[in-house]
Design an enzyme around this catalytic site. Structure first.
Site, short mmCIF file in Angstrom:
data_model
loop_
_atom_site.label_atom_id
_atom_site.label_comp_id
_atom_site.label_asym_id
_atom_site.label_seq_id
_atom_site.Cartn_x
_atom_site.Cartn_y
_atom_site.Cartn_z
NE ARG A 271 -5.51 -5.67 5.67
CZ ARG A 271 -5.49 -5.87 6.96
NH1 ARG A 271 -5.43 -7.09 7.44
NH2 ARG A 271 -5.55 -4.86 7.79
CE1 TYR A 409 -7.41 1.94 -0.87
CE2 TYR A 409 -8.82 3.80 -0.45
CZ TYR A 409 -8.31 2.88 -1.32
OH TYR A 409 -8.70 2.89 -2.61
CD GLU A 410 -9.70 -2.22 2.35
OE1 GLU A 410 -9.81 -3.12 3.20
OE2 GLU A 410 -10.66 -1.72 1.76
N GLY A 411 -5.35 -1.01 5.95
CA GLY A 411 -4.13 -1.36 6.69
C GLY A 411 -2.95 -0.91 5.87
#
Ligand code: FAD
Length: 602
Positions: A271, A409-411
């Site tokens: 992140r 993406y990445e949460g």
């Protein structure tokens, strides 16, 4: 301990909310050392030579080109910056890792994604959780680009709910291998990866388990077609199917059931690096917009001279400047925390994991803020270009499409927003960050009589720092009351959490911008940094507006009658400037610098 670490009052993750940070204690991009500057320049030179001139080609879904660029990046050592030297990496610190990620990512989202998936989530799980044998076997190949990595967490029915995957790992009767079967979706680098980090469930375990799986089509591994995507056209994204793929037991990562933890910790690092990966794109987009605005003449006037365009250029530069400030501030805090742990005898992997975990709140904040900033920046970039911005022949169009994925993406940004507040509340409950004491003081202040003293704002940023302190009080007032009201049930109140997250994000970003400008102005004189001072003030002005709106939304959702009236009065007090900034003048100052230098010059 390095001297600067020793001298600095290193805050814990999330503590920025309750403690004041001195500008001398923040690291800024102006503090890069000689080695870091050299690294930055060589990455920039690589991008300008190998990536930027082929930008059009990257839009034609040329996956081979991405692979070729990645291989060259490996030869130059860029893939191994974060990898310890004993595994053929460069063993550089966290700031350098961020720096490479930042500058390699600006030209196209395709390379940014391939780089992030390989170096971050593809390699880091082995570097951080692997056994010595696993590290020796895989990490040197990954660090040098001889092999490429991919990360297989997402499944058709398990996206944000990542621990719910159906992929199974069954131990063989002789206990020598696991047989993995399942379907993974949206896997970056799938088309050319040699190694997959695969998450699967053993029996009916509550949590998934991580495995290192080598790509071998003879071993039950097959792929879907390349996904047809809105952006990042040359980033390979495929489904990966495992059909009784045999994986030796020694390829289990960490322990059984530890996969969710590995996945989440890999994402924490991913992140903050994704935030870095949004920065150079913002610089490049702003740079191009400034040049175009200076060149393009309408009504016999370069459009850069119009207030409407000045406003856009100033806002674009401001978000880039503040994004840089906040990203490198957090990166150095992480690096210092890692160094302290190393000096206390922790292993590299232990130190790095704990160091990043400590600042997981900041990692989520940065991911959200910077991914949204590049989206806005590229959107305004298109607007500055007018019709030409909408044309695929100019770089704005692809920058805008490429930026979109960073919010997913990445949460997703919704998940990261909720996580940031959730993690902070948990830290407070565990006593790691004292929010309760400060929240109580704010509650007392609400019922007290406001001070009538005339404040002294003669020092640079005196009023702005007071505003930041007041914004922190807003967060404590809203979040503190919400926690009191709902207790653990707060997580059900998502819209309230999202509003609180926006307040938190604005505080960290605005404070970082101010501290960077203040540090530079103190070092070289205010006159030499007047545009940076203007950017810090402009960002804060917007932050105050956002905090005001979001806090009202939050308060209205849970407070009524006298309680609501008291909180709204407090909010008014906490978001009131004594001296309203002249936002138009601030933007003009910034835009004039940009257009006279004909580039993003900060
Ligand atoms: C181009 C691309 C590359 C990718 N690369 C990889 C990769 O290399 N490896 C990998 O494992 N994955 C990868 N992903 C997957 C990515 O991480 C997921 O798409 C992402 O986590 C979201 O999951 P989802 O798509 O299933 O959306 P969902 O989880 O279905 O979410 C849909 C919407 O609902 C919201 N939502 C979901 N749950 C909640 C909740 N509890 N509360 C509130 N809102 C919620 C989300 O925020 C979102 O807006 C990639 C995806 C793309 C598009």
């Amino acid at each position: 301990m390095s001297t600067d670490t020793a001298k600095k009052d290193l805050l814990r993750g999330g503590q920025f909310l309750v403690k004041e940070t001195k500008c001398e204690d923040v690291f800024t991009p102006e503090d890069f050392n000689e080695e870091q500057r050299m690294m930055r320049d060589s990455v920039k030179e690589f991008v300008d030579r190998e990536i930027w001139p082929h930008k059009e080609e990257f839009e034609k879904k040329n996956y081979e080109l991405t692979e070729e660029v990645m291989r060259k990046a490996g030869e130059l050592g860029f893939l191994g910056v974060a990898v310890p030297e004993e595994y053929d990496g460069l063993g550089m610190g966290f700031v350098s890792t961020m720096l490479v990620c930042d500058y390699i990512s600006g030209a196209t989202g395709s390379v940014a994604t391939a780089f992030g998936a390989h170096t971050g989530i593809g390699t880091m799980p082995i570097t951080l959780y692997g056994t010595e044998e696993q590290k020796k076997k895989y990490v040197p190949k990954l660090a040098t680009g001889e092999w490429f990595g991919a990360y297989c967490l997402t499944e058709p029915d398990a996206g944000s709910d990542a621990n719910s995957g159906k992929t199974k790992a069954v131990l063989s009767e002789d206990g020598k291998y696991y047989s993995i079967s399942g379907q993974k979706m949206w896997i970056s680098n799938a088309g050319f990866a040699d190694v997959f980090i695969v998450f699967a469930r053993i029996e009916d375990d509550k949590n998934i388990t991580g495995f290192i799986v080598e790509n071998d089509k003879e071993n039950g591994i097959s792929f879907g077609e390349e996904e047809k995507k809105l952006g990042i056209h040359s980033s390979s994204t495929r489904q990966v199917f495992f059909n009784e793929t045999k994986v030796p037991v020694e390829n289990m990562l960490s322990e059984r059931g530890n996969g969710f933890k590995i996945a989440m910790n890999a994402l924490n690092i991913g992140r903050i690096k994704l935030a870095a990966a949004s920065l150079d794109a913002q610089r490049r987009v702003t740079d191009l917009a400034v040049k175009y605005a200076n060149d393009r003449v309408q009504f016999k006037t370069p459009i850069a001279k119009f207030g409407a365009i000045k406003s856009k250029l100033a806002e674009m530069a401001t978000s880039a400047y503040v994004g840089e400030a906040a990203s490198y501030r957090a990166a150095k805090d992480i690096e210092d925390r890692i160094n302290i742990r190393l000096e206390n005898g922790a292993s590299h992997s232990e130190a790095e994991l704990k160091g990043v975990e400590e600042y997981a709140i900041e990692c989520s904040i940065l991911k959200v803020a910077c991914s949204e900033d590049i989206q806005n920046c590229s959107d305004e970039g298109i607007q500055v270009y007018g019709g030409m911005g909408f044309s695929a022949d100019t770089p704005m169009e692809s920058a805008w499409r490429d930026a979109r994925i960073a919010r997913i993406y990445e949460g997703t940004n919704e998940i990261n927003r909720m996580l940031s507040v959730g993690m902070l509340v948990k830290k407070a409950m565990k006593g790691h960050v004292d929010l309760l004491g400060p929240a109580k003081s704010v509650a007392d202040e609400l019922t007290g009589i406001p001070s009538m003293d005339k404040p002294d704002y003669s020092e640079l940023f005196a009023e702005e720092k007071e505003m930041v302190a007041k914004l922190k009080k807003v967060f404590l007032m809203v979040a503190g009351s919400a926690v009191q009201k709902f207790g653990p049930g707060l997580e059900e109140h998502q819209q309230l959490l999202l509003a609180a997250a926006d307040i938190l994000i604005e505080i960290y970003m605005a404070e970082s911008g101010i501290l960077r400008a203040e540090k530079n102005a103190k070092k070289n004189g205010e006159e030499n940094h007047k545009e940076e001072i203007a950017m810090a003030k402009l960002y804060l002005y917007h932050a105050v507006e956002i905090v005001n709106t979001k806090a009202k939304e939050g308060i209205g959702s849970f407070a009524e009658g006298d309680e609501q009236r008291m909180m709204l009065m407090g909010l008014k007090r906490f978001t009131k400037y004594q001296n309203m900034p002249n936002v138009v003048a601030l933007r003009n100052t910034i835009a004039e610098k940009l257009t006279s230098e004909n580039k993003y010059c900060f």
